[in-house]
Design a protein around this motif. Structure first.
Motif, PDB file in Angstrom:
ATOM      1  N   UNK A 160     -41.827 160.415 -47.278  1.00  0.00           N
ATOM      2  CA  UNK A 160     -41.667 159.170 -46.531  1.00  0.00           C
ATOM      3  C   UNK A 160     -42.195 159.400 -45.117  1.00  0.00           C
ATOM      4  N   UNK A 161     -42.741 158.368 -44.509  1.00  0.00           N
ATOM      5  CA  UNK A 161     -43.302 158.541 -43.174  1.00  0.00           C
ATOM      6  C   UNK A 161     -42.226 158.511 -42.100  1.00  0.00           C
ATOM      7  N   UNK A 162     -42.514 159.192 -40.988  1.00  0.00           N
ATOM      8  CA  UNK A 162     -41.602 159.156 -39.843  1.00  0.00           C
ATOM      9  C   UNK A 162     -41.482 157.743 -39.299  1.00  0.00           C
ATOM     10  N   UNK A 163     -42.501 156.921 -39.476  1.00  0.00           N
ATOM     11  CA  UNK A 163     -42.455 155.528 -39.026  1.00  0.00           C
ATOM     12  C   UNK A 163     -41.379 154.748 -39.783  1.00  0.00           C
ATOM     13  N   UNK A 164     -41.318 154.933 -41.095  1.00  0.00           N
ATOM     14  CA  UNK A 164     -40.311 154.195 -41.860  1.00  0.00           C
ATOM     15  C   UNK A 164     -38.905 154.692 -41.540  1.00  0.00           C
ATOM     16  N   UNK A 165     -38.754 155.995 -41.317  1.00  0.00           N
ATOM     17  CA  UNK A 165     -37.452 156.516 -40.909  1.00  0.00           C
ATOM     18  C   UNK A 165     -37.020 155.869 -39.598  1.00  0.00           C
ATOM     19  N   UNK A 166     -37.960 155.744 -38.658  1.00  0.00           N
ATOM     20  CA  UNK A 166     -37.651 155.093 -37.376  1.00  0.00           C
ATOM     21  C   UNK A 166     -37.210 153.656 -37.588  1.00  0.00           C
ATOM     22  N   UNK A 167     -37.878 152.946 -38.483  1.00  0.00           N
ATOM     23  CA  UNK A 167     -37.505 151.559 -38.766  1.00  0.00           C
ATOM     24  C   UNK A 167     -36.119 151.479 -39.390  1.00  0.00           C
ATOM     25  N   UNK A 173     -46.249 167.441 -43.049  1.00  0.00           N
ATOM     26  CA  UNK A 173     -47.674 167.118 -42.985  1.00  0.00           C
ATOM     27  C   UNK A 173     -47.874 166.036 -41.928  1.00  0.00           C
ATOM     28  N   UNK A 174     -48.984 166.107 -41.203  1.00  0.00           N
ATOM     29  CA  UNK A 174     -49.303 165.125 -40.164  1.00  0.00           C
ATOM     30  C   UNK A 174     -50.532 164.336 -40.602  1.00  0.00           C
ATOM     31  N   UNK A 175     -50.477 163.023 -40.437  1.00  0.00           N
ATOM     32  CA  UNK A 175     -51.633 162.201 -40.793  1.00  0.00           C
ATOM     33  C   UNK A 175     -51.887 161.168 -39.708  1.00  0.00           C
ATOM     34  N   UNK A 176     -53.151 160.774 -39.583  1.00  0.00           N
ATOM     35  CA  UNK A 176     -53.545 159.744 -38.624  1.00  0.00           C
ATOM     36  C   UNK A 176     -53.479 158.374 -39.298  1.00  0.00           C
ATOM     37  N   UNK A 177     -52.847 157.431 -38.601  1.00  0.00           N
ATOM     38  CA  UNK A 177     -52.674 156.091 -39.138  1.00  0.00           C
ATOM     39  C   UNK A 177     -53.169 155.072 -38.112  1.00  0.00           C
ATOM     40  N   UNK A 178     -53.871 154.053 -38.589  1.00  0.00           N
ATOM     41  CA  UNK A 178     -54.358 153.005 -37.690  1.00  0.00           C
ATOM     42  C   UNK A 178     -53.179 152.263 -37.081  1.00  0.00           C
ATOM     43  N   UNK A 179     -53.245 152.042 -35.791  1.00  0.00           N
ATOM     44  CA  UNK A 179     -52.190 151.348 -35.062  1.00  0.00           C
ATOM     45  C   UNK A 179     -52.557 149.877 -34.915  1.00  0.00           C
ATOM     46  N   UNK A 180     -51.755 149.002 -35.521  1.00  0.00           N
ATOM     47  CA  UNK A 180     -52.029 147.570 -35.467  1.00  0.00           C
ATOM     48  C   UNK A 180     -51.433 146.902 -34.232  1.00  0.00           C
ATOM     49  N   UNK A 182     -49.953 147.302 -29.899  1.00  0.00           N
ATOM     50  CA  UNK A 182     -50.525 147.753 -28.623  1.00  0.00           C
ATOM     51  C   UNK A 182     -50.519 149.273 -28.542  1.00  0.00           C
ATOM     52  N   UNK A 183     -51.368 149.816 -27.676  1.00  0.00           N
ATOM     53  CA  UNK A 183     -51.426 151.269 -27.521  1.00  0.00           C
ATOM     54  C   UNK A 183     -52.679 151.836 -28.138  1.00  0.00           C
ATOM     55  N   UNK A 184     -52.659 153.130 -28.439  1.00  0.00           N
ATOM     56  CA  UNK A 184     -53.854 153.792 -29.005  1.00  0.00           C
ATOM     57  C   UNK A 184     -54.215 153.215 -30.367  1.00  0.00           C
ATOM     58  N   UNK A 185     -55.496 153.331 -30.719  1.00  0.00           N
ATOM     59  CA  UNK A 185     -55.974 152.798 -31.995  1.00  0.00           C
ATOM     60  C   UNK A 185     -55.459 153.600 -33.182  1.00  0.00           C
ATOM     61  N   UNK A 186     -55.194 154.878 -32.942  1.00  0.00           N
ATOM     62  CA  UNK A 186     -54.718 155.762 -34.013  1.00  0.00           C
ATOM     63  C   UNK A 186     -53.453 156.472 -33.539  1.00  0.00           C
ATOM     64  N   UNK A 187     -52.429 156.524 -34.398  1.00  0.00           N
ATOM     65  CA  UNK A 187     -51.198 157.245 -34.080  1.00  0.00           C
ATOM     66  C   UNK A 187     -50.958 158.306 -35.153  1.00  0.00           C
ATOM     67  N   UNK A 188     -50.193 159.317 -34.789  1.00  0.00           N
ATOM     68  CA  UNK A 188     -49.856 160.387 -35.727  1.00  0.00           C
ATOM     69  C   UNK A 188     -48.488 160.111 -36.338  1.00  0.00           C
ATOM     70  N   UNK A 189     -48.403 160.259 -37.641  1.00  0.00           N
ATOM     71  CA  UNK A 189     -47.127 160.113 -38.349  1.00  0.00           C
ATOM     72  C   UNK A 189     -46.863 161.387 -39.138  1.00  0.00           C
ATOM     73  N   UNK A 190     -45.579 161.694 -39.324  1.00  0.00           N
ATOM     74  CA  UNK A 190     -45.180 162.837 -40.141  1.00  0.00           C
ATOM     75  C   UNK A 190     -44.820 162.348 -41.540  1.00  0.00           C
ATOM     76  N   UNK A 191     -45.099 163.170 -42.533  1.00  0.00           N
ATOM     77  CA  UNK A 191     -44.676 162.896 -43.903  1.00  0.00           C
ATOM     78  C   UNK A 191     -43.492 163.815 -44.214  1.00  0.00           C
ATOM     79  N   UNK A 192     -42.335 163.220 -44.533  1.00  0.00           N
ATOM     80  CA  UNK A 192     -41.089 163.954 -44.692  1.00  0.00           C
ATOM     81  C   UNK A 192     -40.600 163.848 -46.136  1.00  0.00           C
TER      82      UNK A 192
END
Length: 232
Positions: A13-20, A46-53, A55-65
């Protein structure tokens, strides 16, 4: 959003979904993951680059947990959300199962599938049991103003007193000074303890350290992560 991914042979699962799920900022979740990795509590994600939809940078890093490590992360951040995490994993795994259905005509494949489901359910039940004292505290005490002594906190968390005392020492929460247990200054400054001074009947001064509601919530998360690590 189906954020479950097959990373190698492991569902993650991505660190983004955990944050949500826990209503935290994504960067705070990633910092918590970094800290747990440094302490060897969880594995290196594992670290992966994800497009940021947004504001902020165009690409963000997410962790796979992985599943087990995701429970440790949530126990550290907000254990009261463990049930929501279990529900989310079940939803995602059911979706994955629809895509990859074991060949139940093959006895070996069927046995592996049942064993995997049993292990996942056991891990979920264990995480819920460990996080339950923290969730109970959040419901009953976070809004209060009462201070709790060491034994009261042990009872609240269902912790063995000797084990919990050693845990507090190893975690550098408190130390022995003149026959008394004294919190480190950083924890007093953070509002996790209230130290009351007084004088005993024999004229000797004493210090009594009490956990604040904020301190109990904080230490309960640390304790849950510690117990999950020990159960792994």
């Amino acid at each position: 959003m189906n954020d479950l991914t097959l990373t190698g042979n492991t569902l993650t699962m991505s660190s983004r979904e955990i944050a949500d799920l826990v209503n935290r900022r994504h960067d705070n979740v990633k910092r918590t993951i970094d800290t747990l990795v440094q302490r060897n509590v969880i594995g290196l994600p594992q670290i992966e680059e994800v497009s940021n939809l947004g504001p902020g940078p165009l690409v963000v890093l997410e962790y796979r947990i992985g599943k087990r490590d995701s429970f440790v992360v949530v126990a550290q951040l907000s254990p009261e959300f463990t049930a929501a995490l279990v529900d989310r994993w079940q939803q995602l795994e059911q979706s994955q199962a629809m895509a990859v259905i074991p060949d139940f005509s093959n006895p070996a494949a069927a046995a592996r599938a049942w064993a995997e489901q049993f292990e996942l359910q056991q891990a979920a039940n264990q995480a819920l049991a460990i996080a339950a004292p923290k969730a109970e505290f959040v419901d009953r005490y976070v809004e209060g103003t009462g201070l709790k002594g060491f034994r009261q906190v042990c009872k609240l968390l269902g912790a063995n007193e000797n084990e919990f005392r050693l845990f507090l020492v190893d975690a550098q929460v408190w130390y022995r000074l003149g026959g008394e247990w004294v919190p480190y200054a950083e924890h007093i400054a953070a509002g996790r303890f209230h130290v009351k001074t007084g004088q005993a009947g024999n004229g000797h001064n004493f210090n009594a350290a009490k956990f604040t509601p904020k301190g109990i919530e904080w230490i309960a998360g640390k304790w849950a992560a510690y117990k999950l690590q020990g159960a792994a």
